[in-house]
Design an enzyme around this catalytic site. Sequence first.
Site, PDB file in Angstrom:
ATOM      1  N   ASP A 179     -13.177   7.747   7.736  1.00 38.83           N
ATOM      2  CA  ASP A 179     -13.116   8.011   8.715  1.00 38.83           C
ATOM      3  C   ASP A 179     -14.069   9.168   9.004  1.00 38.83           C
ATOM      4  O   ASP A 179     -14.031  10.284   7.968  1.00 38.83           O
ATOM      5  CB  ASP A 179     -11.603   8.154   9.013  1.00 38.83           C
TER       6      ASP A 179
ATOM      7  N   ALA B 255     -20.273   1.522   4.610  1.00 39.63           N
ATOM      8  CA  ALA B 255     -19.900   1.023   3.503  1.00 39.63           C
ATOM      9  C   ALA B 255     -19.683   0.083   2.738  1.00 39.63           C
ATOM     10  O   ALA B 255     -20.285  -0.050   1.014  1.00 39.63           O
ATOM     11  CB  ALA B 255     -18.150   0.349   3.694  1.00 39.63           C
TER      12      ALA B 255
ATOM     13  N   GLN C 195      -7.120  -4.546   9.622  1.00 40.99           N
ATOM     14  CA  GLN C 195      -6.318  -3.756   9.883  1.00 40.99           C
ATOM     15  C   GLN C 195      -5.597  -4.762  10.235  1.00 40.99           C
ATOM     16  O   GLN C 195      -5.236  -5.171  10.498  1.00 40.99           O
ATOM     17  CB  GLN C 195      -6.558  -2.492  10.846  1.00 40.99           C
TER      18      GLN C 195
ATOM     19  N   GLU D  76       0.570  -1.448   0.279  1.00 40.80           N
ATOM     20  CA  GLU D  76       0.234  -0.261  -0.060  1.00 40.80           C
ATOM     21  C   GLU D  76       0.932   1.406  -0.180  1.00 40.80           C
ATOM     22  O   GLU D  76       1.469   1.069   0.852  1.00 40.80           O
ATOM     23  CB  GLU D  76      -1.110  -0.015   1.329  1.00 40.80           C
TER      24      GLU D  76
ATOM     25  N   TYR E 231      -6.564   6.769  -0.403  1.00 45.17           N
ATOM     26  CA  TYR E 231      -7.828   7.931  -0.898  1.00 45.17           C
ATOM     27  C   TYR E 231      -8.241   8.603   0.287  1.00 45.17           C
ATOM     28  O   TYR E 231      -8.590   7.916   1.506  1.00 45.17           O
ATOM     29  CB  TYR E 231      -9.105   7.714  -1.370  1.00 45.17           C
TER      30      TYR E 231
ATOM     31  N   LYS F 156     -22.021  -6.404   4.618  1.00 43.65           N
ATOM     32  CA  LYS F 156     -21.320  -5.747   3.887  1.00 43.65           C
ATOM     33  C   LYS F 156     -20.367  -6.795   2.229  1.00 43.65           C
ATOM     34  O   LYS F 156     -20.066  -6.583   1.522  1.00 43.65           O
ATOM     35  CB  LYS F 156     -19.883  -5.546   4.449  1.00 43.65           C
TER      36      LYS F 156
ATOM     37  N   ARG G 297     -16.231   3.295   3.586  1.00 39.65           N
ATOM     38  CA  ARG G 297     -16.707   4.695   4.469  1.00 39.65           C
ATOM     39  C   ARG G 297     -15.681   5.705   4.653  1.00 39.65           C
ATOM     40  O   ARG G 297     -15.946   7.342   3.609  1.00 39.65           O
ATOM     41  CB  ARG G 297     -17.476   3.872   5.939  1.00 39.65           C
TER      42      ARG G 297
ATOM     43  N   ALA H 217     -10.343  10.726   2.217  1.00 41.07           N
ATOM     44  CA  ALA H 217     -11.563  10.640   3.064  1.00 41.07           C
ATOM     45  C   ALA H 217     -11.948  12.458   2.664  1.00 41.07           C
ATOM     46  O   ALA H 217     -13.021  12.683   2.078  1.00 41.07           O
ATOM     47  CB  ALA H 217     -12.084   9.722   4.640  1.00 41.07           C
TER      48      ALA H 217
ATOM     49  N   HIS I 278     -13.791  -2.690  14.899  1.00 47.54           N
ATOM     50  CA  HIS I 278     -14.384  -0.971  14.492  1.00 47.54           C
ATOM     51  C   HIS I 278     -14.035  -0.796  15.672  1.00 47.54           C
ATOM     52  O   HIS I 278     -14.936  -0.817  16.226  1.00 47.54           O
ATOM     53  CB  HIS I 278     -15.108  -0.861  13.291  1.00 47.54           C
TER      54      HIS I 278
HETATM   55  P1  FAD Z   1     -17.595   0.714   7.189  1.00 50.37           P
HETATM   56  O1  FAD Z   1     -17.821  -0.737   6.844  1.00 50.37           O
HETATM   57  O2  FAD Z   1     -19.155   0.702   6.813  1.00 50.37           O
HETATM   58  O3  FAD Z   1     -18.067   0.328   8.642  1.00 50.37           O
HETATM   59  C1  FAD Z   1     -18.433   1.843  10.173  1.00 50.37           C
HETATM   60  C2  FAD Z   1     -18.546   1.303  10.638  1.00 50.37           C
HETATM   61  O4  FAD Z   1     -20.096   1.245  11.268  1.00 50.37           O
HETATM   62  C3  FAD Z   1     -18.400   0.478  11.705  1.00 50.37           C
HETATM   63  O5  FAD Z   1     -18.508   0.239  13.703  1.00 50.37           O
HETATM   64  C4  FAD Z   1     -18.992  -1.072  12.091  1.00 50.37           C
HETATM   65  O6  FAD Z   1     -19.203  -2.174  12.292  1.00 50.37           O
HETATM   66  C5  FAD Z   1     -20.517  -0.348  11.619  1.00 50.37           C
HETATM   67  N1  FAD Z   1     -21.755  -0.619  10.717  1.00 50.37           N
HETATM   68  C6  FAD Z   1     -21.504  -0.888   9.568  1.00 50.37           C
HETATM   69  N2  FAD Z   1     -22.031  -1.113   8.355  1.00 50.37           N
HETATM   70  C7  FAD Z   1     -23.345  -2.128   9.185  1.00 50.37           C
HETATM   71  C8  FAD Z   1     -24.322  -1.382   8.957  1.00 50.37           C
HETATM   72  N3  FAD Z   1     -24.758  -2.209   8.298  1.00 50.37           N
HETATM   73  N4  FAD Z   1     -25.009  -0.717   9.890  1.00 50.37           N
HETATM   74  C9  FAD Z   1     -24.480  -0.196  11.238  1.00 50.37           C
HETATM   75  N5  FAD Z   1     -23.542  -0.411  11.514  1.00 50.37           N
HETATM   76  C10 FAD Z   1     -22.848  -0.736  10.420  1.00 50.37           C
HETATM   77  N6  FAD Z   1      -9.537   5.773   5.263  1.00 50.37           N
HETATM   78  C11 FAD Z   1      -9.580   6.714   4.178  1.00 50.37           C
HETATM   79  O7  FAD Z   1     -10.169   7.251   4.702  1.00 50.37           O
HETATM   80  N7  FAD Z   1      -9.210   6.382   2.905  1.00 50.37           N
HETATM   81  C12 FAD Z   1      -8.209   4.939   2.440  1.00 50.37           C
HETATM   82  O8  FAD Z   1      -7.904   4.837   1.124  1.00 50.37           O
HETATM   83  C13 FAD Z   1      -8.177   4.020   3.887  1.00 50.37           C
HETATM   84  N8  FAD Z   1      -7.796   2.796   3.680  1.00 50.37           N
HETATM   85  C14 FAD Z   1      -7.966   1.787   4.553  1.00 50.37           C
HETATM   86  C15 FAD Z   1      -7.415   0.612   3.938  1.00 50.37           C
HETATM   87  C16 FAD Z   1      -7.846  -0.565   4.690  1.00 50.37           C
HETATM   88  C17 FAD Z   1      -7.109  -2.128   4.786  1.00 50.37           C
HETATM   89  C18 FAD Z   1      -8.547  -0.530   6.579  1.00 50.37           C
HETATM   90  C19 FAD Z   1      -8.299  -1.021   7.832  1.00 50.37           C
HETATM   91  C20 FAD Z   1      -8.941   0.553   6.782  1.00 50.37           C
HETATM   92  C21 FAD Z   1      -8.819   2.008   5.497  1.00 50.37           C
HETATM   93  N9  FAD Z   1      -9.004   3.530   5.556  1.00 50.37           N
HETATM   94  C22 FAD Z   1      -8.803   4.667   5.217  1.00 50.37           C
HETATM   95  C23 FAD Z   1      -9.333   3.464   7.269  1.00 50.37           C
HETATM   96  C24 FAD Z   1     -11.434   3.448   7.118  1.00 50.37           C
HETATM   97  O9  FAD Z   1     -12.040   4.491   6.126  1.00 50.37           O
HETATM   98  C25 FAD Z   1     -12.081   3.668   8.719  1.00 50.37           C
HETATM   99  O10 FAD Z   1     -11.060   2.722   9.107  1.00 50.37           O
HETATM  100  C26 FAD Z   1     -13.898   3.964   8.471  1.00 50.37           C
HETATM  101  O11 FAD Z   1     -13.539   4.362  10.419  1.00 50.37           O
HETATM  102  C27 FAD Z   1     -14.208   2.280   8.335  1.00 50.37           C
HETATM  103  O12 FAD Z   1     -13.918   2.290   6.844  1.00 50.37           O
HETATM  104  P2  FAD Z   1     -14.725   0.930   6.432  1.00 50.37           P
HETATM  105  O13 FAD Z   1     -15.071   1.393   5.139  1.00 50.37           O
HETATM  106  O14 FAD Z   1     -14.745   0.037   7.189  1.00 50.37           O
HETATM  107  O15 FAD Z   1     -17.141   1.300   6.932  1.00 50.37           O
END
Ligand code: FAD
Length: 288
Positions: A109, A125, A176, A17, A49, A165, A107, A51, A149
């Site tokens: 942060d 997401a 992570q 990465e 990317y 998801k 999604r 956010a 998370h």
């Molecule tokens: P989600 O899957 O949407 O989860 C977010 C929260 O919502 C979690 O607590 C989950 O339990 C909860 N949740 C999910 N779905 C639901 C639902 N249907 N109903 C209720 N609750 C739900 N960030 C960046 O800004 N840019 C990047 O390029 C980037 N790359 C990353 C790469 C990796 C491999 C990882 C692990 C993280 C990365 N991140 C990045 C960080 C990431 O954006 C954050 O961790 C963010 O807070 C959560 O994103 P997610 O896609 O996992 O969210």
Amino acid sequence: MKISELLQNGKITFSCEIFPPKPGADISRMWEVVQGIAELSPDFISVTYGAGGSTSKRTVEIASAIQEQHGIPALAHLTCVSSSREDIRNQLKLMKENGLENILALRGDLPKDDSIPALTHYKYACELIEDIKSQGDFCIGAACYPEGHVECERREDDIDYLKHKVECGCDFLTTQMFFDNNVLYNFMYRILAKGIHVPVIAGIMPVINSRQIKRSCELSGTQLPQRFRRIAEKFSDDPLAMKQAGIAYATEQIIDLLSNGVEHIHLYTMNNPEIAGAIVNNLSHILR
Ligand code: FAD
């Protein structure tokens, strides 16, 4: 090439990465990073990317250069926390025009700055994944959290949301960072028990700055095992020793993972080809 094909051919994969430079920063340094990482011949390179939109414009540019100039598949990250449906449509169009077919759908942060809109159009997401799925033949990855998370109070709920998801159209997951392999093994058993069967790529972070990592672990809820803490305490004031210890720790972590059946390793390079190269060198017979 679609990353899902790479992950299904029964071979070990090793990927890296990188992150785009901040606005106004020198882009030529970025091309040196891309060159240095490409020379390690990873199976693919992912590009993060911003956010908040800060570095987002560069993601497509860098990812397409990785494919065109180095012939290495790129995985472009895409976040939705502050995006409108139209923003995402435009971004997907741009990706298609640039020959990008692999997306890590996130999604993002929640912004610290109240003036940036968040969660207006997308809450999770999984909604982004559904949108991507409906707008083209993309290979879609998503993030997962072996320690849960940080915003989710119950780990079981986190895994239920992860299952949803995946069902929305996710082809693989990337974890992570974690520093205790048992955490990953435990997570793998739990997701399998829930019926999540897509390939999981283990995200490894080589630690060369122990203070920085303590801070990001606090923010992300990642545990630092006692063995790691001892190393960090012993060498934190000696950057060269810490670097050597960090490379050795990441190397050992990867060897243990591969010995225990994990097939896919993703290195968080922090744009440091020297560190990534030292780890690859340590694993030269193991990865090839
Ligand atoms: P989600 O899957 O949407 O989860 C977010 C929260 O919502 C979690 O607590 C989950 O339990 C909860 N949740 C999910 N779905 C639901 C639902 N249907 N109903 C209720 N609750 C739900 N960030 C960046 O800004 N840019 C990047 O390029 C980037 N790359 C990353 C790469 C990796 C491999 C990882 C692990 C993280 C990365 N991140 C990045 C960080 C990431 O954006 C954050 O961790 C963010 O807070 C959560 O994103 P997610 O896609 O996992 O969210």
